[in-house]
Each structure stands twice: as structure tokens, then as C-alpha cells.
Design a protein around this motif. Structure first.
Motif, PDB file in Angstrom:
ATOM      1  N   LYS A 148       0.833  -1.207   0.000  1.00  0.00           N
ATOM      2  CA  LYS A 148       0.000   0.000   0.000  1.00  0.00           C
ATOM      3  C   LYS A 148       0.869   1.259   0.000  1.00  0.00           C
ATOM      4  N   ASP A 149       1.955   1.236   0.775  1.00  0.00           N
ATOM      5  CA  ASP A 149       2.852   2.395   0.824  1.00  0.00           C
ATOM      6  C   ASP A 149       3.481   2.685  -0.534  1.00  0.00           C
ATOM      7  N   VAL A 150       3.990   1.651  -1.200  1.00  0.00           N
ATOM      8  CA  VAL A 150       4.752   1.882  -2.434  1.00  0.00           C
ATOM      9  C   VAL A 150       3.892   1.938  -3.686  1.00  0.00           C
ATOM     10  N   THR A 151       2.626   1.588  -3.603  1.00  0.00           N
ATOM     11  CA  THR A 151       1.776   1.715  -4.781  1.00  0.00           C
ATOM     12  C   THR A 151       0.803   2.879  -4.640  1.00  0.00           C
ATOM     13  N   TYR A 152       0.003   2.859  -3.610  1.00  0.00           N
ATOM     14  CA  TYR A 152      -1.032   3.879  -3.456  1.00  0.00           C
ATOM     15  C   TYR A 152      -0.482   5.196  -2.890  1.00  0.00           C
ATOM     16  N   ARG A 153       0.153   5.140  -1.742  1.00  0.00           N
ATOM     17  CA  ARG A 153       0.592   6.373  -1.074  1.00  0.00           C
ATOM     18  C   ARG A 153       1.730   7.059  -1.813  1.00  0.00           C
ATOM     19  N   LEU A 154       2.684   6.286  -2.292  1.00  0.00           N
ATOM     20  CA  LEU A 154       3.853   6.870  -2.962  1.00  0.00           C
ATOM     21  C   LEU A 154       3.454   7.602  -4.241  1.00  0.00           C
ATOM     22  N   LYS A 155       2.414   7.131  -4.893  1.00  0.00           N
ATOM     23  CA  LYS A 155       1.934   7.768  -6.123  1.00  0.00           C
ATOM     24  C   LYS A 155       1.544   9.219  -5.853  1.00  0.00           C
ATOM     25  N   MET A 156       0.957   9.478  -4.677  1.00  0.00           N
ATOM     26  CA  MET A 156       0.543  10.834  -4.315  1.00  0.00           C
ATOM     27  C   MET A 156       1.704  11.658  -3.770  1.00  0.00           C
ATOM     28  N   ILE A 157       2.655  11.001  -3.107  1.00  0.00           N
ATOM     29  CA  ILE A 157       3.761  11.699  -2.460  1.00  0.00           C
ATOM     30  C   ILE A 157       4.841  12.106  -3.461  1.00  0.00           C
ATOM     31  N   SER A 158       5.289  11.133  -4.261  1.00  0.00           N
ATOM     32  CA  SER A 158       6.383  11.372  -5.194  1.00  0.00           C
ATOM     33  C   SER A 158       6.179  10.537  -6.459  1.00  0.00           C
ATOM     34  N   PRO A 159       5.539  11.109  -7.451  1.00  0.00           N
ATOM     35  CA  PRO A 159       5.279  10.365  -8.688  1.00  0.00           C
ATOM     36  C   PRO A 159       6.543   9.821  -9.373  1.00  0.00           C
ATOM     37  N   ALA A 160       7.639  10.552  -9.305  1.00  0.00           N
ATOM     38  CA  ALA A 160       8.878  10.087  -9.939  1.00  0.00           C
ATOM     39  C   ALA A 160       9.432   8.855  -9.230  1.00  0.00           C
ATOM     40  N   LEU A 161       9.446   8.890  -7.912  1.00  0.00           N
ATOM     41  CA  LEU A 161       9.909   7.752  -7.128  1.00  0.00           C
ATOM     42  C   LEU A 161       8.969   6.561  -7.318  1.00  0.00           C
ATOM     43  N   TYR A 162       7.692   6.850  -7.417  1.00  0.00           N
ATOM     44  CA  TYR A 162       6.695   5.803  -7.664  1.00  0.00           C
ATOM     45  C   TYR A 162       6.976   5.100  -8.991  1.00  0.00           C
ATOM     46  N   ALA A 163       7.293   5.865 -10.027  1.00  0.00           N
ATOM     47  CA  ALA A 163       7.541   5.282 -11.352  1.00  0.00           C
ATOM     48  C   ALA A 163       8.746   4.338 -11.316  1.00  0.00           C
ATOM     49  N   GLU A 164       9.816   4.748 -10.635  1.00  0.00           N
ATOM     50  CA  GLU A 164      10.999   3.892 -10.523  1.00  0.00           C
ATOM     51  C   GLU A 164      10.687   2.620  -9.747  1.00  0.00           C
ATOM     52  N   THR A 165       9.954   2.768  -8.653  1.00  0.00           N
ATOM     53  CA  THR A 165       9.591   1.624  -7.828  1.00  0.00           C
ATOM     54  C   THR A 165       8.694   0.674  -8.604  1.00  0.00           C
ATOM     55  N   LYS A 166       7.789   1.224  -9.369  1.00  0.00           N
ATOM     56  CA  LYS A 166       6.866   0.405 -10.154  1.00  0.00           C
ATOM     57  C   LYS A 166       7.629  -0.464 -11.155  1.00  0.00           C
ATOM     58  N   LYS A 167       8.692   0.076 -11.755  1.00  0.00           N
ATOM     59  CA  LYS A 167       9.499  -0.708 -12.698  1.00  0.00           C
ATOM     60  C   LYS A 167      10.088  -1.934 -12.014  1.00  0.00           C
ATOM     61  N   VAL A 168      10.630  -1.743 -10.814  1.00  0.00           N
ATOM     62  CA  VAL A 168      11.221  -2.867 -10.073  1.00  0.00           C
ATOM     63  C   VAL A 168      10.145  -3.876  -9.699  1.00  0.00           C
ATOM     64  N   LEU A 169       9.000  -3.401  -9.223  1.00  0.00           N
ATOM     65  CA  LEU A 169       7.920  -4.305  -8.832  1.00  0.00           C
ATOM     66  C   LEU A 169       7.373  -5.072 -10.031  1.00  0.00           C
ATOM     67  N   GLU A 170       7.269  -4.429 -11.181  1.00  0.00           N
ATOM     68  CA  GLU A 170       6.811  -5.110 -12.392  1.00  0.00           C
ATOM     69  C   GLU A 170       7.802  -6.186 -12.817  1.00  0.00           C
ATOM     70  N   HIS A 171       9.087  -5.866 -12.723  1.00  0.00           N
ATOM     71  CA  HIS A 171      10.129  -6.845 -13.056  1.00  0.00           C
ATOM     72  C   HIS A 171      10.026  -8.048 -12.124  1.00  0.00           C
ATOM     73  N   ASN A 172       9.841  -7.794 -10.839  1.00  0.00           N
ATOM     74  CA  ASN A 172       9.695  -8.882  -9.861  1.00  0.00           C
ATOM     75  C   ASN A 172       8.454  -9.721 -10.178  1.00  0.00           C
ATOM     76  N   LYS A 173       7.395  -9.067 -10.590  1.00  0.00           N
ATOM     77  CA  LYS A 173       6.162  -9.779 -10.910  1.00  0.00           C
ATOM     78  C   LYS A 173       6.365 -10.706 -12.107  1.00  0.00           C
ATOM     79  N   GLU A 174       7.139 -10.247 -13.088  1.00  0.00           N
ATOM     80  CA  GLU A 174       7.421 -11.068 -14.269  1.00  0.00           C
ATOM     81  C   GLU A 174       8.251 -12.305 -13.916  1.00  0.00           C
ATOM     82  N   GLU A 175       9.072 -12.194 -12.880  1.00  0.00           N
ATOM     83  CA  GLU A 175       9.966 -13.293 -12.515  1.00  0.00           C
ATOM     84  C   GLU A 175       9.438 -14.179 -11.394  1.00  0.00           C
ATOM     85  N   ARG A 176       8.299 -13.886 -10.828  1.00  0.00           N
ATOM     86  CA  ARG A 176       7.857 -14.601  -9.637  1.00  0.00           C
ATOM     87  C   ARG A 176       7.638 -16.085  -9.877  1.00  0.00           C
TER      88      ARG A 176
END
Length: 88
Positions: A39-67
């Protein structure tokens, strides 16, 4: 949003980006539940820091592809350990 939650969300995002960590690894490191980290890194971070959210989302998407690969490797290790214990 409270200040400490914003700082926590930023700290989680930085940890995930720097270590290419999964939500589970970040939760363990910060002694939090996986759902709170998510919740912190998807929902809240999007409102706090969109740039940081975008970078984090890339890592999370990569992890999702490899799970599925990680799950298969964990199962393989499990059965190798069981095989080795039976051999002893």
C-alpha cells in the motif's frame, strides 16, 4: 497523510529500488506486513512522489514477471533438501 507514513513510503521505495527487492524482502527488512509495504509503495507513494513511484513500479513489475521462476526455484530447493535428508 501523516509525516512518518510519507517518510516510511519513501524509505521503502528507496530500499526496493537500490536492492531490487521484492515486497516480501522489504517487509522483512522494515518489520512490516506485506500489505502495508504494498500500500505504501503503490497507493501512497503515487501521491507523495510520482517520480519515485515510477521507478519503484518498474522494479515491482520486473519482480512480478519473474515470480513464477522464483517459485519454481524455491520448490526445487525444497525437494533437493528432502532428498538429501533421506540419503543421510
Amino acid at each position: 497523510m501523516k509525516g512518518y507514513i510519507e517518510e516510511r513510503a519513501r524509505a521503502l521505495a528507496v530500499y526496493i529500488i537500490e536492492n531490487k527487492a521484492t515486497v516480501r524482502e522489504a517487509a522483512k527488512k522494515f518489520a512490516m506486513s506485506k500489505s502495508s509495504v504494498h500500500k505504501d509503495v503503490t497507493y501512497r507513494l503515487k501521491m507523495i512522489s510520482p517520480a519515485l513511484y515510477a521507478e519503484t513500479k518498474k522494479v515491482l513489475e520486473h519482480n512480478k514477471e519473474e515470480r513464477h521462476i522464483r517459485g519454481g526455484m524455491a520448490t526445487k530447493r525444497k525437494y533437493e533438501l528432502l532428498k538429501n535428508k533421506k540419503s543421510d
